[in-house]
Design a protein around this motif. Sequence first.
Motif, PDB file in Angstrom:
ATOM      1  N   ASN A   1       0.801  -1.231   0.000  1.00  0.00           N
ATOM      2  CA  ASN A   1       0.000   0.000   0.000  1.00  0.00           C
ATOM      3  C   ASN A   1       0.829   1.274   0.000  1.00  0.00           C
ATOM      4  OD1 ASN A   1      -2.370  -1.551   0.125  1.00  0.00           O
ATOM      5  ND2 ASN A   1      -2.273  -1.638   2.361  1.00  0.00           N
ATOM      6  N   PHE A   2       2.087   1.172   0.405  1.00  0.00           N
ATOM      7  CA  PHE A   2       2.893   2.389   0.524  1.00  0.00           C
ATOM      8  C   PHE A   2       4.209   2.312  -0.256  1.00  0.00           C
ATOM      9  CE2 PHE A   2       6.073   5.039   2.720  1.00  0.00           C
ATOM     10  CZ  PHE A   2       5.459   6.280   2.602  1.00  0.00           C
ATOM     11  N   LEU A   3       5.048   1.348   0.075  1.00  0.00           N
ATOM     12  CA  LEU A   3       6.392   1.315  -0.511  1.00  0.00           C
ATOM     13  C   LEU A   3       6.389   1.020  -2.005  1.00  0.00           C
ATOM     14  CD1 LEU A   3       8.311  -0.630   2.298  1.00  0.00           C
ATOM     15  CD2 LEU A   3       8.326   1.838   1.858  1.00  0.00           C
ATOM     16  N   LEU A   4       5.700  -0.023  -2.412  1.00  0.00           N
ATOM     17  CA  LEU A   4       5.739  -0.432  -3.822  1.00  0.00           C
ATOM     18  C   LEU A   4       5.048   0.577  -4.746  1.00  0.00           C
ATOM     19  CD1 LEU A   4       5.157  -4.304  -3.512  1.00  0.00           C
ATOM     20  CD2 LEU A   4       7.308  -3.014  -3.510  1.00  0.00           C
ATOM     21  N   PRO A   5       3.838   1.075  -4.421  1.00  0.00           N
ATOM     22  CA  PRO A   5       3.192   2.044  -5.329  1.00  0.00           C
ATOM     23  C   PRO A   5       4.000   3.323  -5.516  1.00  0.00           C
ATOM     24  CG  PRO A   5       1.608   1.193  -3.735  1.00  0.00           C
ATOM     25  CD  PRO A   5       2.957   0.738  -3.283  1.00  0.00           C
ATOM     26  N   ARG A   6       4.748   3.720  -4.498  1.00  0.00           N
ATOM     27  CA  ARG A   6       5.539   4.955  -4.575  1.00  0.00           C
ATOM     28  C   ARG A   6       6.960   4.706  -5.078  1.00  0.00           C
ATOM     29  NH1 ARG A   6       1.742   5.442  -0.847  1.00  0.00           N
ATOM     30  NH2 ARG A   6       0.803   7.480  -0.387  1.00  0.00           N
ATOM     31  N   GLU A   7       7.229   3.457  -5.438  1.00  0.00           N
ATOM     32  CA  GLU A   7       8.543   3.058  -5.951  1.00  0.00           C
ATOM     33  C   GLU A   7       9.666   3.394  -4.969  1.00  0.00           C
ATOM     34  OE1 GLU A   7       9.018   4.726  -9.841  1.00  0.00           O
ATOM     35  OE2 GLU A   7       7.513   3.408 -10.730  1.00  0.00           O
ATOM     36  N   LEU A   8       9.337   3.272  -3.687  1.00  0.00           N
ATOM     37  CA  LEU A   8      10.346   3.448  -2.646  1.00  0.00           C
ATOM     38  C   LEU A   8      11.092   2.146  -2.385  1.00  0.00           C
ATOM     39  CD1 LEU A   8       8.225   5.550  -0.107  1.00  0.00           C
ATOM     40  CD2 LEU A   8       9.945   6.389  -1.726  1.00  0.00           C
ATOM     41  N   ALA A   9      10.480   1.038  -2.777  1.00  0.00           N
ATOM     42  CA  ALA A   9      11.096  -0.274  -2.585  1.00  0.00           C
ATOM     43  C   ALA A   9      10.569  -1.221  -3.651  1.00  0.00           C
ATOM     44  CB  ALA A   9      10.783  -0.813  -1.191  1.00  0.00           C
ATOM     45  N   THR A  10      11.253  -2.347  -3.784  1.00  0.00           N
ATOM     46  CA  THR A  10      10.821  -3.382  -4.714  1.00  0.00           C
ATOM     47  C   THR A  10      10.964  -4.738  -4.035  1.00  0.00           C
ATOM     48  OG1 THR A  10      11.132  -4.282  -6.945  1.00  0.00           O
ATOM     49  CG2 THR A  10      13.110  -3.688  -5.730  1.00  0.00           C
ATOM     50  N   MET A  11      10.247  -5.718  -4.514  1.00  0.00           N
ATOM     51  CA  MET A  11      10.337  -7.052  -3.926  1.00  0.00           C
ATOM     52  C   MET A  11      11.744  -7.607  -4.124  1.00  0.00           C
ATOM     53  SD  MET A  11       6.647  -8.636  -5.109  1.00  0.00           S
ATOM     54  CE  MET A  11       6.999 -10.204  -4.317  1.00  0.00           C
ATOM     55  N   ALA A  12      12.243  -8.287  -3.114  1.00  0.00           N
ATOM     56  CA  ALA A  12      13.627  -8.783  -3.135  1.00  0.00           C
ATOM     57  C   ALA A  12      13.721 -10.096  -3.905  1.00  0.00           C
ATOM     58  CB  ALA A  12      14.138  -8.947  -1.714  1.00  0.00           C
ATOM     59  N   THR A  13      13.558 -10.003  -5.215  1.00  0.00           N
ATOM     60  CA  THR A  13      13.717 -11.182  -6.068  1.00  0.00           C
ATOM     61  C   THR A  13      15.205 -11.406  -6.336  1.00  0.00           C
ATOM     62  OG1 THR A  13      13.577  -9.864  -8.082  1.00  0.00           O
ATOM     63  CG2 THR A  13      11.507 -10.685  -7.165  1.00  0.00           C
ATOM     64  N   ALA A  14      15.519 -12.565  -6.912  1.00  0.00           N
ATOM     65  CA  ALA A  14      16.920 -12.884  -7.195  1.00  0.00           C
ATOM     66  C   ALA A  14      17.538 -11.854  -8.135  1.00  0.00           C
ATOM     67  CB  ALA A  14      17.015 -14.287  -7.799  1.00  0.00           C
ATOM     68  N   GLY A  15      16.760 -11.420  -9.125  1.00  0.00           N
ATOM     69  CA  GLY A  15      17.276 -10.441 -10.070  1.00  0.00           C
ATOM     70  C   GLY A  15      17.521  -9.087  -9.420  1.00  0.00           C
ATOM     71  N   GLU A  16      16.601  -8.670  -8.557  1.00  0.00           N
ATOM     72  CA  GLU A  16      16.742  -7.369  -7.910  1.00  0.00           C
ATOM     73  C   GLU A  16      17.887  -7.357  -6.906  1.00  0.00           C
ATOM     74  OE1 GLU A  16      15.374  -4.652  -8.660  1.00  0.00           O
ATOM     75  OE2 GLU A  16      13.820  -5.343 -10.033  1.00  0.00           O
ATOM     76  N   LEU A  17      18.161  -8.502  -6.292  1.00  0.00           N
ATOM     77  CA  LEU A  17      19.241  -8.558  -5.311  1.00  0.00           C
ATOM     78  C   LEU A  17      20.595  -8.223  -5.931  1.00  0.00           C
ATOM     79  CD1 LEU A  17      18.177 -11.707  -3.249  1.00  0.00           C
ATOM     80  CD2 LEU A  17      18.308  -9.352  -2.422  1.00  0.00           C
ATOM     81  N   LYS A  18      20.723  -8.453  -7.235  1.00  0.00           N
ATOM     82  CA  LYS A  18      21.986  -8.141  -7.907  1.00  0.00           C
ATOM     83  C   LYS A  18      22.205  -6.624  -8.017  1.00  0.00           C
ATOM     84  CE  LYS A  18      21.802 -12.354 -10.710  1.00  0.00           C
ATOM     85  NZ  LYS A  18      21.705 -12.924 -12.084  1.00  0.00           N
TER      86      LYS A  18
END
Length: 213
Positions: free
Chosen positions: A32-49
Motif C-alpha cells: 500500500n505504501f512502498l511499492l506504489p511509490r517506488e520506494l522499494a521493490t520485492m527482493a527477487t533474485a534479479g533485484e538482489l543483484k
Amino acid sequence: MEDNMKVIFLQDVLPNSRAGDIKDVKNGYARNFLLPRELATMATAGELKRVESLRRDAEVRRVKEAEEWREVASKLAEVPVEILVRSGPRGRLYGSVTSTMLAQKLTEISNVAVDRRGIRFETPVRMLGEYLVPIHYFEGVDGQVVLNVISVDGGAEAAAMEAAMVEGVGGDGTGEMSLLEEFESRRIAREAKERGEEDDDDSGDDAESTKEE
C-alpha cells in the motif's frame, strides 16, 4: 497475523531505512505504501543483484542533498525571520508560535520545504521578542535561525515601554525617565507629522477653491 514481505529499498525512507537496505516489512505496508511509490521493490533474485549499485547511487544523492541543505541553512541563518502575531499589552501572545508556523515561514523564504519536525524550540514561544532556534535540516546538516516575534496590533510598543520602565527602576530613577521620554517623543513626532499632512491637504483644498472663484 499479517505476513511479511522481503523488500529492497530503492530510496531512503528515513529515519530507519536507506536505499539498498534489504528488510522484512509488513505485507500491507509494502503493497500500500512502498511499492506504489517506488520506494522499494520485492527482493527477487534479479533485484538482489542491484543492491550494491543502489547503495552507491543513494550515497551520491545524499552527498548532493546535504550540500544543497547546507546552502539553505546558511541562507536562513543570515537574516532574522519575522513572524507577526497578536499579543496583549504586556507582550504575551494569544497562543504561541509553533514549529508549523516557523516551518512555513522558512519554506517561503528558502523555496525549499523545511520539515517542522526538525525545528527544536528550547522553550515555548509565548512572548514577543527574539529567539535563537536550532534546526535539523538533513542528515548531518544542522543550523539555527534568529526568530523575531512581532506584534501586529501595537503590543510590541506597549511591551517595549513596560520593559523600559522595568529597566529604569532603581538608583535615582533617571534611566526610567529618559527611556520613557524617548517613547513619548516618538509618539509626539508621529502625531505632528500626521497633523502636518492634514494641514497640507487643507491648504490644497483652499487653493483650489480660490482658483475656482
